[in-house]
Scaffold this active site. Structure first.
Site, mmCIF file in Angstrom:
data_model
loop_
_atom_site.group_PDB
_atom_site.id
_atom_site.type_symbol
_atom_site.label_atom_id
_atom_site.label_comp_id
_atom_site.label_asym_id
_atom_site.label_seq_id
_atom_site.Cartn_x
_atom_site.Cartn_y
_atom_site.Cartn_z
ATOM 1 N N LYS A 22 -6.416 30.658 0.209
ATOM 2 C CA LYS A 22 -5.805 28.904 0.049
ATOM 3 C C LYS A 22 -4.639 28.809 1.256
ATOM 4 O O LYS A 22 -6.263 28.255 2.504
ATOM 5 C CB LYS A 22 -5.241 27.868 -0.638
ATOM 6 C CG LYS A 22 -4.553 26.893 -0.255
ATOM 7 C CD LYS A 22 -3.142 26.523 -1.103
ATOM 8 C CE LYS A 22 -2.062 26.220 -0.930
ATOM 9 N NZ LYS A 22 -1.409 25.416 0.423
ATOM 10 N N CYS A 118 8.213 15.300 2.249
ATOM 11 C CA CYS A 118 6.969 15.814 1.420
ATOM 12 C C CYS A 118 8.202 16.898 0.730
ATOM 13 O O CYS A 118 9.235 16.820 1.377
ATOM 14 C CB CYS A 118 6.435 17.662 1.434
ATOM 15 S SG CYS A 118 6.792 19.255 2.456
HETATM 16 C C1 UD1 Z 1 3.287 27.462 6.347
HETATM 17 C C2 UD1 Z 1 2.384 28.071 4.766
HETATM 18 C C3 UD1 Z 1 3.759 27.634 3.501
HETATM 19 C C4 UD1 Z 1 4.154 28.199 4.062
HETATM 20 C C5 UD1 Z 1 5.103 28.211 5.422
HETATM 21 C C6 UD1 Z 1 5.831 29.454 5.635
HETATM 22 C C7 UD1 Z 1 0.223 26.625 5.141
HETATM 23 C C8 UD1 Z 1 -0.840 25.483 4.520
HETATM 24 N N1 UD1 Z 1 0.646 26.544 4.264
HETATM 25 O O1 UD1 Z 1 3.832 25.890 6.198
HETATM 26 O O2 UD1 Z 1 1.887 27.689 2.187
HETATM 27 O O3 UD1 Z 1 5.469 28.419 3.635
HETATM 28 O O4 UD1 Z 1 3.702 28.084 6.574
HETATM 29 O O5 UD1 Z 1 5.528 30.523 5.755
HETATM 30 O O6 UD1 Z 1 -0.088 27.517 5.845
HETATM 31 N N2 UD1 Z 1 9.021 23.566 11.804
HETATM 32 C C9 UD1 Z 1 8.981 21.817 12.323
HETATM 33 N N3 UD1 Z 1 8.198 21.767 13.618
HETATM 34 C C10 UD1 Z 1 7.255 22.089 13.906
HETATM 35 C C11 UD1 Z 1 6.489 22.833 12.713
HETATM 36 C C12 UD1 Z 1 7.165 23.792 12.000
HETATM 37 O O7 UD1 Z 1 9.955 22.175 13.027
HETATM 38 O O8 UD1 Z 1 6.556 21.618 14.446
HETATM 39 C C13 UD1 Z 1 9.765 24.380 10.654
HETATM 40 C C14 UD1 Z 1 9.614 24.029 9.582
HETATM 41 O O9 UD1 Z 1 10.232 22.309 8.596
HETATM 42 C C15 UD1 Z 1 10.139 24.892 8.333
HETATM 43 C C16 UD1 Z 1 9.452 25.995 9.408
HETATM 44 O O10 UD1 Z 1 9.752 25.802 10.578
HETATM 45 O O11 UD1 Z 1 11.209 24.972 8.189
HETATM 46 C C17 UD1 Z 1 8.550 27.233 8.705
HETATM 47 O O12 UD1 Z 1 7.676 26.034 8.673
HETATM 48 P P1 UD1 Z 1 5.435 25.937 9.520
HETATM 49 O O13 UD1 Z 1 5.412 27.812 10.050
HETATM 50 O O14 UD1 Z 1 5.175 25.565 10.101
HETATM 51 O O15 UD1 Z 1 5.364 26.155 7.790
HETATM 52 P P2 UD1 Z 1 3.558 25.597 7.884
HETATM 53 O O16 UD1 Z 1 3.025 25.578 9.081
HETATM 54 O O17 UD1 Z 1 3.585 23.700 7.859
#
Ligand code: UD1
Length: 423
Positions: A22, A118
């Site tokens: 996914k 979320c």
């Molecule tokens: C992706 C996955 C999700 C998984 C996550 C971590 C998809 C669609 N989703 O989510 O299933 O749980 O990776 O493996 O691929 N953060 C910030 N600022 C940002 C972006 C992220 O602070 O701009 C933080 C988030 O709040 C979190 C951490 O970074 O604490 C990791 O998040 P991230 O790796 O970005 O997760 P997603 O890409 O949203």
């Protein structure tokens, strides 16, 4: 609203085929926005999140058709007539933010609604925005939307992420393929979904090196062309179904399973006393006698233990002999499954990002519900070994990320069915 009813039914045996990922598919689909030639994705999973991304891309003017019963996605973005990703779609799925980088890179402008919070925490997108700004994007946040412009195109830059983010790495990687000059992504995410995206982009003509390491280098090109790309298998679906025989006992072969996608998780399973072996067609998981042992788990970016398997692992550890400590280090507030598992008789103490699980011999079925995808499936897994009936409500979370869960588990002997009813 549908529910899933699971009744503990003893050991499992047989085979479960693992679908395309996914999370990989959700980042490969927006890659269509980078080219005016067709992109074909094979081995696509059939999930509601994929349909949401389809709707979003179509709203921008892309053509997306699901062929072969949804296993193949044919995408084409030769004419985009709308550059705004609307709140009504984005709020349903955070991965919608992944259209920002590619749309901006090819079209020079894009407007994307901010996803908002979320169920598993605040989840900001600041890292996505900072990376694009470093490449010369002008960003303006107005009325809940990011208005992004790069009138003379994006420029290569050194982007040093202060923390590892899968989504921000993906957005920056896609944008950098069409930027002028060289981009270096430092402290980049190393997840298999990033590697898969890089392979697809390379098939489209991008010049990328270093994917799968913490530093990815991208040499911008003038244009990308069409390609056909198979979606990597879903390591989270794989890990989830590996836990089914670990919890219920028995022996199940996961077709398509690959050890390299899931090493840290396999180590913990083996530490708990579950046997995992490679077969011709995938991986076999066996648990024959006695209870599993307690183990401590801390989530981490790849190659560490995935946060997306933490809830399911907790379901296993509820039955373990001893006390396990689970630390959630990626997302705050990702233990919503704990109180539901406790309704089934589990002994869990949650303090901030740490959960202490004291294993019990058995759980009892109960009506439960979950507020996110992985939490929902953890309740189904627990139900496989609980006494009596577990009714999992709010199945729409499950349908976002698991295709035909009841069919896959019934095929290995679980007593599980989907029933229609009011939520
Ligand atoms: C992706 C996955 C999700 C998984 C996550 C971590 C998809 C669609 N989703 O989510 O299933 O749980 O990776 O493996 O691929 N953060 C910030 N600022 C940002 C972006 C992220 O602070 O701009 C933080 C988030 O709040 C979190 C951490 O970074 O604490 C990791 O998040 P991230 O790796 O970005 O997760 P997603 O890409 O949203």
């Amino acid at each position: 609203m549908d529910r899933i009813v699971v009744t503990g039914n003893g050991p499992l045996s047989g085979q479960i085929p693992i679908a395309g990922a996914k999370n990989a598919c959700l980042t490969l689909m927006p890659a269509t926005l980078l080219s005016d030639e067709p992109l074909t994705l094979t081995n696509a999973p059939r999930l509601s999140d994929i349909r949401t991304m389809t709707t979003l891309l179509q709203s921008l003017g892309a053509e997306v058709s699901a062929l072969n019963d949804g296993r193949v996605l044919a995408l084409s973005s030769h004419g985009l007539d709308n550059h705004t990703a609307d709140y009504d779609i984005v709020r349903k799925m955070r991965a919608s933010i992944l259209v920002l980088g590619p749309m901006l890179a090819r079209e020079g402008h894009a407007v994307v609604s901010l996803p908002g919070g979320c169920a598993i925490g605040a989840r900001p997108v600041d890292l996505h925005l900072k990376a694009l700004e470093a490449m010369g994007a002008e960003l303006d946040l107005r009325e809940g939307y990011v208005h992004a412009r790069a009138p003379s195109g994006l420029k290569g830059a050194i982007v040093d992420f202060p923390m590892v983010s899968v989504g921000a790495t993906e957005n920056a990687l896609m944008a950098a393929t069409l930027a002028k000059g060289t981009t270096v992504l430092k402290n980049a995410a190393r997840e298999p979904e990033i590697v898969d995206l890089a392979r697809c982009l390379r098939a489209m003509g991008a010049a990328i090196e270093g994917e799968g390491t913490g530093e990815i280098t991208i040499e911008g090109v003038d244009r990308l062309h069409g390609a056909t790309h198979p979606v990597v298998i879903d390591r989270i679906e794989l890990g989830t179904y590996m836990l089914a025989p670990a919890i219920a006992g028995g022996s199940v072969e996961l077709l398509g399973g690959q050890m390299s996608l899931i090493g840290a998780f396999v180590e913990k399973l083996e530490e708990a006393g579950v046997s995992v072996s490679e077969t011709q067609a995938g991986l076999r998981v066996e648990r024959k006698n006695g209870r599993v042992k307690a183990v401590d788990v801390a989530t981490a970016p790849f190659p560490g233990f995935p946060t997306d398997l933490q809830a399911q692992m907790m379901a296993l550890l509820c039955f373990a002999d001893g006390v396990s400590v689970l630390e959630e280090r990626i997302f705050e507030n990702r233990f919503m499954h704990a109180p539901e598992l406790m309704r089934m008789g589990a002994r869990i103490d949650v303090h901030g990002g740490t959960a202490k699980v004291t294993g019990v011999e058995t759980l009892k079925g109960a009506p439960v519900m979950a507020t996110d995808l992985r939490a929902s499936v953890s309740l189904i897994l627990a139900g496989l070994a609980a006494k009596g009936e577990t009714v999992v409500n709010r199945v729409y979370h499950l349908d976002r990320g698991y295709e035909r869960v009841e069919e896959k588990l019934s095929a290995v002997g679980a007593k599980i069915e989907r029933v229609q009813g009011d939520d």
